[in-house]
Design a protein around this motif. Structure first.
Motif, PDB file in Angstrom:
ATOM      1  N   GLN A 170       0.721  -1.276   0.058  1.00 24.13           N
ATOM      2  CA  GLN A 170      -0.047  -0.055   0.128  1.00 24.13           C
ATOM      3  C   GLN A 170       0.942   1.207  -0.071  1.00 24.13           C
ATOM      4  OE1 GLN A 170      -0.628  -2.663   2.398  1.00 24.13           O
ATOM      5  NE2 GLN A 170      -1.811  -3.468   0.666  1.00 24.13           N
ATOM      6  N   THR A 171       2.026   1.105  -0.363  1.00 24.37           N
ATOM      7  CA  THR A 171       2.965   2.311  -0.672  1.00 24.37           C
ATOM      8  C   THR A 171       3.458   2.571  -1.782  1.00 24.37           C
ATOM      9  OG1 THR A 171       3.864   1.494   1.654  1.00 24.37           O
ATOM     10  CG2 THR A 171       5.502   3.128   0.325  1.00 24.37           C
ATOM     11  N   ASP A 172       3.508   4.084  -2.034  1.00 24.29           N
ATOM     12  CA  ASP A 172       3.820   4.695  -3.183  1.00 24.29           C
ATOM     13  C   ASP A 172       5.267   4.515  -3.472  1.00 24.29           C
ATOM     14  OD1 ASP A 172       4.363   6.024  -5.630  1.00 24.29           O
ATOM     15  OD2 ASP A 172       2.553   7.349  -5.346  1.00 24.29           O
ATOM     16  N   LEU A 173       5.854   3.966  -4.448  1.00 24.06           N
ATOM     17  CA  LEU A 173       7.288   3.851  -4.564  1.00 24.06           C
ATOM     18  C   LEU A 173       7.823   5.249  -4.755  1.00 24.06           C
ATOM     19  CD1 LEU A 173       9.499   1.993  -4.469  1.00 24.06           C
ATOM     20  CD2 LEU A 173       9.274   1.818  -7.025  1.00 24.06           C
ATOM     21  N   ALA A 174       7.139   6.334  -5.386  1.00 23.43           N
ATOM     22  CA  ALA A 174       7.568   7.585  -5.903  1.00 23.43           C
ATOM     23  C   ALA A 174       7.730   8.350  -4.316  1.00 23.43           C
ATOM     24  CB  ALA A 174       6.524   8.304  -6.764  1.00 23.43           C
ATOM     25  N   ASP A 175       7.090   8.368  -3.455  1.00 20.92           N
ATOM     26  CA  ASP A 175       7.141   8.722  -2.035  1.00 20.92           C
ATOM     27  C   ASP A 175       8.505   8.342  -1.495  1.00 20.92           C
ATOM     28  OD1 ASP A 175       4.651  10.211  -2.514  1.00 20.92           O
ATOM     29  OD2 ASP A 175       3.447   8.707  -1.418  1.00 20.92           O
ATOM     30  N   ILE A 176       8.961   6.846  -1.824  1.00 27.40           N
ATOM     31  CA  ILE A 176      10.246   6.514  -1.154  1.00 27.40           C
ATOM     32  C   ILE A 176      11.219   6.976  -1.871  1.00 27.40           C
ATOM     33  CG2 ILE A 176      11.365   4.340  -1.171  1.00 27.40           C
ATOM     34  CD1 ILE A 176       9.251   4.027   1.040  1.00 27.40           C
ATOM     35  N   GLU A 177      11.300   7.288  -2.951  1.00 25.07           N
ATOM     36  CA  GLU A 177      12.252   7.849  -3.540  1.00 25.07           C
ATOM     37  C   GLU A 177      12.615   9.269  -3.430  1.00 25.07           C
ATOM     38  OE1 GLU A 177      12.036   4.938  -7.774  1.00 25.07           O
ATOM     39  OE2 GLU A 177      10.919   7.029  -7.817  1.00 25.07           O
ATOM     40  N   GLU A 178      11.241  10.092  -3.305  1.00 24.74           N
ATOM     41  CA  GLU A 178      11.600  11.331  -2.852  1.00 24.74           C
ATOM     42  C   GLU A 178      12.097  11.306  -1.514  1.00 24.74           C
ATOM     43  OE1 GLU A 178       8.378  15.249  -1.758  1.00 24.74           O
ATOM     44  OE2 GLU A 178       7.768  13.434  -3.210  1.00 24.74           O
ATOM     45  N   ALA A 179      11.730  10.488  -0.395  1.00 27.96           N
ATOM     46  CA  ALA A 179      12.320  10.658   0.752  1.00 27.96           C
ATOM     47  C   ALA A 179      13.923  10.486   0.877  1.00 27.96           C
ATOM     48  CB  ALA A 179      11.539   9.714   1.588  1.00 27.96           C
ATOM     49  N   TYR A 180      14.254   9.546  -0.099  1.00 28.79           N
ATOM     50  CA  TYR A 180      15.638   9.188  -0.058  1.00 28.79           C
ATOM     51  C   TYR A 180      16.381  10.450  -0.422  1.00 28.79           C
ATOM     52  CZ  TYR A 180      19.940   6.948  -1.407  1.00 28.79           C
ATOM     53  OH  TYR A 180      21.337   6.485  -1.802  1.00 28.79           O
ATOM     54  N   GLU A 181      15.964  11.078  -1.430  1.00 25.24           N
ATOM     55  CA  GLU A 181      16.461  12.176  -2.382  1.00 25.24           C
ATOM     56  C   GLU A 181      16.557  13.345  -1.115  1.00 25.24           C
ATOM     57  OE1 GLU A 181      18.023  12.852  -5.094  1.00 25.24           O
ATOM     58  OE2 GLU A 181      17.724  10.864  -5.343  1.00 25.24           O
ATOM     59  N   SER A 182      15.845  13.221  -0.181  1.00 27.62           N
ATOM     60  CA  SER A 182      15.715  14.479   0.758  1.00 27.62           C
ATOM     61  C   SER A 182      16.820  14.060   1.850  1.00 27.62           C
ATOM     62  CB  SER A 182      14.408  14.355   1.562  1.00 27.62           C
ATOM     63  OG  SER A 182      14.154  13.276   2.257  1.00 27.62           O
TER      64      SER A 182
END
Length: 885
Positions: A170-182
């Motif tokens: 139930q997790t959006d991979l785009a949100d994961i990638e954005e957090a890693y970039e931060s």
């Protein structure tokens, strides 16, 4: 404390999932032997490699368990072809529809349902419980079938790991990638302290890891003694394949040598030395001073000197700038070198920043190590100078990790924050000072490679963020987590095609964890009734690894971020006293383990529906542990219906030694139990074992060890029908006693003879010649031999047994007595004594002359049980005539 189930009235037509009838061991093992191989797990089921948990069962095993447990009614099943536009499968195989796939499963041929393994199978209306979910494998695999799944684990770390696996779907991979970039804003802050001068030019290279050695002052001369077992650094690679890199103990330079066990000369200082001769003695527990020769205990010296010193002597590097040059080989820009003054100063700079950053201290654990079996007894880390969790990290690592954890804590989305924490936590296995560098594989070791804390003499300090090349760092942990999230949203399977080649399926449309809830809590407190269709789990092992102590390593870091969100992370450490495991440090042994496991099984049988199924994997050695689990199951009202090996030690089984199995045990609530004598049960067990062996030998390609496990499962079923009501010598037999006997029956290959068949006939009302024929099949007895022994006769179509009061039988026995006593068997003696007793004649002379051994005593018990004639129990006592009673 045997409990009468009392549920049979409600279950006149019990639904029987296929797993009670058979399990495709060969098909599962074909995948398992590949899925279990180290790094292969990342490709088969990446979701289970996002974070460490101990003793994980393979996903293919639990997928098959779920398939064979959940599919019991074709009307509740839908099957789709994997893929973006998955459609209902049309079953082009050899079977006709779902009903036949389900119904055709049996012991000889369990493979019909296997046809669905690679399909996207959905089951409606099923609810599954796992009371010991651990790393979450059973929860995830059950959820992939669309079942409603509930999981529990006492350990907060296990709960957190399982929770994030569930969340992947139930997790959006785009949100994961954005957090890693931060988080990359702290990357440079960390990596600035993991730099070194590149040997090729005037620029910097990244440090993959640093090499340290512990030093102690010699108790005799005061000289500093570095604790080198030997002077190997790494294995040669690229242009130096086949060579070894060694450290010169005189000048600390690195040298390539052909044989690290032979003398060599240092090219820098000319020192001649043998790299295999370090400063260790007595297997590493003592040091040998290279100055005065003093040999002294390492732990004694650490205690006397209040710790140890650390010396930085080398590093592994990778240069990204040189990687771009076409004139260099990889060995020119990825390699090893001794440390320089610049490297030593860089560490001091990091140490100084750490000491002057009080605001970062709240992002590292300040808890003391908690004494326990793994820490105090198995590997006593306190004796090695460790007293707090932070002692397991260098100041540079603490600085780096605290910056990274602080940045993670600032992520607003709680779900995404937790995924980044998961990466961080798992990366700690590589970024600590309890690790060594593996000189055989040229990589940082895994902290829990031995499932314990092993204080190293030569710690390796990993780059916490990670260089372009390296291992077990945050960057690589993130990549594994990302693949796990991708898998959770679109799971797939790998399976053998018709040619035996492993192929990857298209992605399934059913994500993991869609209708799944996991709880941190004690399964001894479960409060469900008649709610679950199945319980699928992997319970704790009797005296195996005490995970709660090891999990504290992760917990003290996780609680920094999770403490305000979850009550389970507000303690000093993970729960220990309530863990179901034999833990000598907590004063818990075999009895406590069995009582607590029984308590959970009692809750489980209450939580199950009347026709529910319990399936669990189990691992241990010897009949003792089998007896414990069988006792616990039967005491609360379960009946074992099968046991299927995942692995088995064939050599030990055939030699009658302790056997180590990975097995699947299947059970269900028992119907009313009937009393039985041990003699009768033993014969039932033997026949069951022999018939099972014959079926499997003829129809399946299984090893003798695998067959032995399945035989035991079928024998356990025979016993569990009568648990608490098996009598031998007037006493009730325990499950442990029966298991010992079953081991003997299977391992020794004992057989049934004429006396066994005769006892069976005595228990059959109005026994017939047909009964005799059936009972002698597969035994060492034959109707002809039993006829010659006068154990039966036929007169005018009537079948007459040769009992003690049959004149033909007693004439045969009397003739043998008059001839040669040595030719008498136990039945001859028992019936003759019973005859004399009835005639009021003394038996004392015969009792004195014959050896009244265990065989005769057990046979008299069996005759009494089979006929209801208790006189057989008395005839082996003192002189007895009719008038004596």
């Amino acid at each position: 404390m045997s409990q009468e189930p009392g549920r049979s009235a409600k279950r006149s037509e019990r639904k029987e999932p296929p797993i009670h009838r058979g399990f495709p061991i060969e098909r599962v093992n074909e995948i398992a032997e590949k899925e279990a191989r180290g790094i292969a797990k990342r490709y088969y089921r990446p979701i289970y490699t996002m974070h460490k948990w101990w003793a994980r069962r393979l996903g293919c095993t639990f997928r098959t368990i779920s398939l064979y447990t959940l599919l019991d009614d074709e009307t509740n099943v839908s099957v789709y072809e994997p893929g973006e536009n998955g459609t209902l499968s049309n079953f082009d195989g050899e079977y006709d529809g779902l009903a036949e796939l389900i119904d055709q499963v049996n012991l000889e041929n369990p493979d019909s349902l296997w046809e669905l393994y690679s399909n996207d199978v959905r089951v409606d209306g099923k609810k599954i419980l796992d009371p010991f979910m651990g790393g979450g494998t059973s929860v995830i695999e059950s959820s992939r079938f669309g079942a409603e799944v509930v999981g529990y684990d006492l350990n907060p770390v296990a709960w957190f790991v399982s929770k994030k696996e569930v969340d992947t779907g139930q997790t959006d991979l785009a949100d994961i990638e954005e957090a890693y970039e931060s988080l990359t804003r702290v990357e440079d802050e960390i990596k600035q302290y993991f730099k070194t001068s590149c040997p090729n030019d005037d620029h910097e290279a990244e440090v993959i890891c640093y090499f340290w050695v512990k030093e102690l002052d010699c108790s005799s001369c005061g000289n500093s003694v570095p604790l080198f077992n030997d002077y190997r650094v790494a294995k040669g690679r690229y242009d130096h394949k086949g060579e070894q890199i060694v450290l010169c103990p005189e000048c600390n330079s690195f040298e390539y040598v052909d044989n690290w066990r032979s003398e060599c000369d240092c090219s820098e200082c000319g020192n001649t030395f043998n790299p295999s001769n370090g400063t260790s003695a007595s297997g590493g527990s003592k040091y040998a001073c290279q100055n005065c020769g003093q040999i002294y205990s390492v732990t004694d010296a650490i205690g006397e000197q209040d710790g140890f010193n650390l010396k930085l002597y080398g590093l592994e590097y990778f240069c990204e700038e040189c990687d771009k040059r076409s004139d260099l080989n990889k060995g020119d820009y990825k390699g090893y070198k001794s440390t320089s003054e610049v490297d030593l100063n860089l560490f001091e700079e990091a140490k100084k920043e750490w000491e002057n950053s009080p605001e970062l201290k709240s992002y590292t654990p300040d808890e003391a190590l908690r004494p326990g079996h793994m820490i105090s007894d198995r590997n006593p880390v306190f004796d090695h100078g460790y007293s707090k969790w932070e002692d397991m990290f260098s100041e540079r690592q603490l600085l780096s990790l605290s910056k990274l954890l602080k940045a993670i804590d600032q992520i607003e989305d709680q779900n995404i924050k937790e995924f980044m924490l998961l990466c961080f936590s798992d990366s700690l296995r590589g970024s600590n000072m309890m690790n060594t560098y593996q000189t055989g594989s040229n990589a940082i070791a895994n902290l829990f490679k031995s499932n314990s804390f092993d204080p190293p003499k030569r710690p390796a300090e990993n780059n916490p963020w990670g260089a372009k090349e390296g291992s077990r760092d945050f960057k690589r942990s993130y990549k594994r987590m990302k693949k796990g999230v991708e898998y959770g949203s679109a799971p797939f399977d790998r399976y053998p095609d018709s040619e035996g080649e492993m192929v990857k399926s298209n992605s399934f449309n059913q994500p993991v964890g869609e209708n799944t809830t996991v709880f941190q809590g004690d399964s001894k407190d479960l409060d469900y009734e008649n709610e679950f269709d199945a319980v699928i789990t992997d319970p704790p092992y009797y005296d195996n690894i005490i995970y709660s102590e090891l999990a504290d390593f992760f917990y003290v870091w996780q609680k920094i971020v999770l403490g305000d969100e979850y009550e389970a992370f507000q303690g000093e450490a993970t729960p220990r006293s309530d863990s179901i495991v034999a833990n000598p440090f907590e004063g818990k042994g075999e009895q406590e383990f069995e009582e607590e496991l029984t308590e959970v099984f009692s809750n489980v049988i209450t939580a199950l529906k009347d026709d529910g199924t319990l399936v669990f994997t189990y691992h241990h050695s010897g009949s003792e542990s089998w007896g414990q689990v069988l006792e616990s199951l039967c005491n609360v009202g379960f009946e074992v219906t099968g046991a299927y090996p995942i692995t088995a030690d064939l050599d030990k089984l055939e030699k009658g030694e302790s056997v180590s199995f990975d097995i699947i045990i299947v059970a269900r609530p028992s119907e009313n139990r009937e009393p039985i004598s041990w003699n009768s049960l033993r014969r039932n067990i033997f026949r069951t074992a022999k018939e099972t062996h014959k079926q499997l030998k003829n129809e399946r390609e299984l090893s003798a060890g695998d067959i032995g496990v399945i035989e035991m499962g079928r024998c356990f079923q025979e016993y569990s029908k009568h648990h608490g009501k098996v009598r031998r010598g007037g006493e009730s037999m325990s499950a442990k006693e029966v298991v010992d006997e079953i081991y003997g029956i299977i391992q020794e290959g004992s057989d049934l003879g004429e006396i066994d068949v005769f006892l069976d006939l005595l228990e059959i009302p109005d026994a017939s010649y047909d009964d005799l024929n059936k009972l002698t099949r597969g035994t060492n007895a034959s109707p002809e031999q039993m006829r010659d022994m006068k154990l039966y006769r036929r007169k005018k179509g009537k079948f007459i047994l040769g009992t003690w009061d049959d004149e033909k039988r007693m004439a045969y026995v009397q003739e043998r007595i008059n001839g040669d006593d040595e030719s008498l068997n136990a039945l001859d003696k028992a019936q003759f004594l019973r005859y004399r007793y009835e005639q009021g004649k003394s038996t004392q002379n015969y009792l004195s002359k014959w050896d009244v051994d265990d065989e005769l005593r057990e046979l008299c018990e069996g005759l009494a049980d089979a006929t209801g004639d208790d006189t057989y129990r008395r005839i082996l006592g003192a002189d007895s005539t009719l008038g004596d009673f």
